[in-house]
Design a protein around this motif. Sequence first.
Motif, short mmCIF file in Angstrom:
data_model
loop_
_atom_site.label_atom_id
_atom_site.label_comp_id
_atom_site.label_asym_id
_atom_site.label_seq_id
_atom_site.Cartn_x
_atom_site.Cartn_y
_atom_site.Cartn_z
N ALA A 81 -10.27 -2.82 10.05
CA ALA A 81 -9.25 -3.28 9.13
C ALA A 81 -9.37 -4.57 8.53
O ALA A 81 -9.19 -5.03 7.30
CB ALA A 81 -7.69 -3.08 9.69
N TYR A 82 -9.93 -5.46 9.37
CA TYR A 82 -9.91 -6.77 9.05
C TYR A 82 -11.13 -7.05 8.15
O TYR A 82 -11.13 -7.80 7.10
CB TYR A 82 -10.16 -7.66 10.19
CG TYR A 82 -10.82 -9.16 10.13
CD1 TYR A 82 -9.62 -10.15 10.19
CD2 TYR A 82 -11.80 -9.82 10.18
CE1 TYR A 82 -9.80 -11.60 9.76
CE2 TYR A 82 -12.16 -11.04 10.06
CZ TYR A 82 -11.17 -12.01 9.80
OH TYR A 82 -11.46 -13.01 9.80
N LEU A 83 -12.37 -6.43 8.42
CA LEU A 83 -13.71 -6.46 7.81
C LEU A 83 -13.49 -5.70 6.36
O LEU A 83 -14.24 -6.20 5.36
CB LEU A 83 -14.98 -6.19 8.49
CG LEU A 83 -15.14 -6.82 9.96
CD1 LEU A 83 -16.31 -5.94 10.45
CD2 LEU A 83 -15.59 -8.04 9.48
N ALA A 84 -12.71 -4.73 6.10
CA ALA A 84 -12.57 -4.07 4.94
C ALA A 84 -11.79 -4.71 3.87
O ALA A 84 -11.93 -4.62 2.75
CB ALA A 84 -12.01 -2.78 5.24
N TRP A 87 -4.21 3.71 -0.67
CA TRP A 87 -4.71 4.18 0.53
C TRP A 87 -5.33 3.15 1.55
O TRP A 87 -4.98 3.00 2.60
CB TRP A 87 -5.27 5.49 0.61
CG TRP A 87 -4.41 6.82 0.13
CD1 TRP A 87 -4.53 7.43 -1.25
CD2 TRP A 87 -3.65 7.39 0.92
NE1 TRP A 87 -3.58 8.61 -1.06
CE2 TRP A 87 -3.10 8.46 0.17
CE3 TRP A 87 -3.16 7.11 2.36
CZ2 TRP A 87 -1.99 9.27 0.82
CZ3 TRP A 87 -2.26 8.06 2.89
CH2 TRP A 87 -1.64 9.11 2.16
N LEU A 88 -6.30 2.60 0.97
CA LEU A 88 -6.89 1.71 1.70
C LEU A 88 -6.14 0.55 2.40
O LEU A 88 -6.06 -0.09 3.51
CB LEU A 88 -8.04 0.97 0.96
CG LEU A 88 -9.02 0.17 1.67
CD1 LEU A 88 -9.55 0.61 3.06
CD2 LEU A 88 -10.21 -0.64 1.02
N MET A 89 -5.16 -0.02 1.51
CA MET A 89 -4.16 -1.13 1.80
C MET A 89 -3.14 -0.48 2.95
O MET A 89 -2.93 -1.19 3.77
CB MET A 89 -3.30 -1.64 0.56
CG MET A 89 -4.45 -2.36 -0.40
SD MET A 89 -3.30 -2.97 -1.95
CE MET A 89 -2.46 -4.10 -0.93
N GLY A 110 0.49 -1.03 -0.04
CA GLY A 110 -0.12 -0.11 -0.01
C GLY A 110 0.72 1.29 0.19
O GLY A 110 0.59 2.29 -0.53
N VAL A 111 1.85 1.28 0.69
CA VAL A 111 2.71 2.47 0.84
C VAL A 111 3.49 2.60 -0.54
O VAL A 111 3.50 3.78 -1.02
CB VAL A 111 3.75 2.46 1.94
CG1 VAL A 111 5.16 3.26 1.78
CG2 VAL A 111 3.13 2.50 3.16
N LEU A 112 3.67 1.45 -1.01
CA LEU A 112 4.55 1.56 -2.38
C LEU A 112 3.50 2.23 -3.47
O LEU A 112 4.04 3.10 -4.21
CB LEU A 112 4.89 0.28 -2.66
CG LEU A 112 5.60 0.24 -4.21
CD1 LEU A 112 7.06 1.02 -4.23
CD2 LEU A 112 5.63 -1.05 -4.83
N VAL A 113 2.27 1.60 -3.46
CA VAL A 113 1.46 2.05 -4.36
C VAL A 113 1.12 3.75 -4.16
O VAL A 113 0.91 4.67 -5.15
CB VAL A 113 0.07 1.41 -4.48
CG1 VAL A 113 -0.95 2.17 -5.57
CG2 VAL A 113 0.43 0.35 -4.87
N VAL A 114 0.89 3.98 -3.04
CA VAL A 114 0.55 5.57 -2.66
C VAL A 114 1.65 6.43 -2.87
O VAL A 114 1.80 7.44 -3.56
CB VAL A 114 0.30 5.75 -1.30
CG1 VAL A 114 0.27 7.10 -0.81
CG2 VAL A 114 -1.14 4.96 -0.90
N ALA A 115 2.97 5.98 -2.70
CA ALA A 115 4.13 6.71 -2.93
C ALA A 115 4.14 7.08 -4.62
O ALA A 115 4.82 8.40 -4.99
CB ALA A 115 5.33 6.01 -2.54
N GLN A 116 3.88 6.09 -5.38
CA GLN A 116 3.84 6.51 -6.69
C GLN A 116 2.41 6.97 -7.38
O GLN A 116 2.77 7.79 -8.46
CB GLN A 116 4.45 5.33 -7.58
CG GLN A 116 5.81 5.00 -7.10
CD GLN A 116 6.52 3.75 -7.83
OE1 GLN A 116 6.49 3.77 -9.16
NE2 GLN A 116 7.06 2.66 -7.62
#
Length: 653
Positions: free
Chosen positions: A116-119, A71-73, A57-63
């Motif tokens: 977080a679990y249910l999402a 952001w959700l991840m 998730g951080v990797l996707v948001v960074a780029q």
Amino acid sequence: MVDRTTRRVVVPVSVLVLLVAATVAVEPRLRHIGVTGIVERFDAFRCVAGLAFGVPGVLVVAQRPASRVGWLMTVIGAAQAVGVALGAYGLLGINDGGLPGDDWAMWVSNWIWVPAYLAVPTVLLLIFPDGRLPSRRWRPALAVAIAGIVMGAVDWILQPVTLLGEVGRMYPPGYEGVFAHLTGVPPAVRTAGTVCSLISVAAALASLVIRYRRSDERMRRRLQWVVAGALLTVSMLGLALLVPWGAPIVALACVPLPAGVAVAVVAHRLWDLDLLLSRALAFGAVSVLLLAGYALTAFTVGGVLGAGASAILVAFAVHPLYLRASTAANRLVYGDRDDPARALRRLGARLSDAGAPGDLLERMAAEVGRVLRVHYVAVEDHGVVVASWGASGEAGERVLLHHQGHEVGTLLVGERLRPKDRALLAELAPHVAVAVHAHRLGADLERSHARLLAARQEERDRLLYELHDGVGPTLAALALQLDRGRRLVDTDPQQAKHIMDDLSARIRATVGNVRAIVNDLRPPPLDDLGLAGALAELGKGFAGDLAVEVDTPSDLPALSAPIELATYRIAAEALTNAARHARASHCIVRLRAHQALELHIDDDGIGLASPARHGFGLTSMRRRSEELGGTFELHTGDGTGTHLVVRLPLAAS
């Protein structure tokens, strides 16, 4: 200097890893004071989920800062990592003398994992992969999912921290924690929340399957891994509810879905991400291995050596683990870019076992694409794409291909490469150039073969015309005259004699025509005098109109029949042009044989017409040269006469 994108990745990922590492670091102490293990209390699940969702998730948001999926991840991973760290802190304080805010830390840890679990099996799958619902008709499904998440989270918020009493020993005797008097939401609301969650899970899986069925082939290859991961995650969670040893299954259930997303990102360029991905994968792999190694060491020898010694043992394993994980991650993302020798071996093997030149070029393009892990590779020849691999797109890199000092084409790669990758591409280019050269030779051979077949058919058609329209009718007429003469022998001998005399003359003319046809196929002087003598005899035939000087070497090597015939025909046509069209008075014919047979014909005439008006004779000379793999050069119209140079390979046949 570290760029901004790198900082946006390294800092949050480091925080996630530190939170998980801190949880694992206190585990030996918790076990020493009698707290139930990390797997049994489901904290191992949260550790793995924090890294499995947070790092990608951080990797996707960074780029791609606008990516809702990213952001959700990130939020899911952060919630799990923060929750498990707060839980470890709270358990340590509650069971080992007290720490500031340990009760509240335990309370937050008790419920923060729920949304977080249910999402994951609901909202995340509903908006994957572009951050939007499949259509507006799916809005009720999203609303039901959010309602289930809210009701589930509120229920756990209003529950006492000692709710999980069946897990084992987590708190000292008599501990109640905060909100001990609360019992959660009413049963009807709790049931409604569970139903909403189940419905939204089914809807989310259905939406993902529908996206898959409506997508093109490229997107299907991306989504199939995510669909498989989602189905496996849901199946593992369902299995965990049915078996008594479900805790390890729950801990591993969060791995398939992010793993499927990672494969879609890496192998099939989902979101077109690959910058920093290699290091992120290596970092994440090392983090998971470090977590597992530390836990294993702590559980086996931690009680004997202590927590510090356990940490030292794991630390010694970090560097070799990182090297192995980094190599595997680099190969997954960048192929063989970091192993030039392996890349060259693979390309050489592909070159050595190839078949037809056209097939060879396609296979070479595919191998370059696999070696470099790029989505598009193409080969151009004279600006035309002659071979390609992958999904077409714009070229990120262009490399000129050279063979034996001559440019033979261009290699196109569909993305920008790192500087060291360009060096590898430069090493691969000569091998591709060989394939392009072979492709050219194959295409030239096919064209020559086609021209040869056309010339052969043309020659047959000419012979058919000569025999059918010339010799055939003449012979038929002779037969009729012969019959007429035979009938007049008794009644009119004088007329019969006249017919026989006419028949004799016409038969001689017909024989001359047949001899001319035969001579046109293979002039007798070539057989009687050889090429040098035939050229000299040819020159004498122009005496009175054109003075021809023939210069041939005495050591002329033995030549094949096609070479001799082509040379003789070209010389005859050139001398005819010099006498009829160029109005030349003198012409020199030179013949040389070195690496090729060279025919030079120079006259002192006024030159020939413009190239646009060149007739059949020049076309025939050029065609004869090219059919044998030779070259044809004509220089005229500059006031210095006409200069013809023909080069034919000695080995042509």
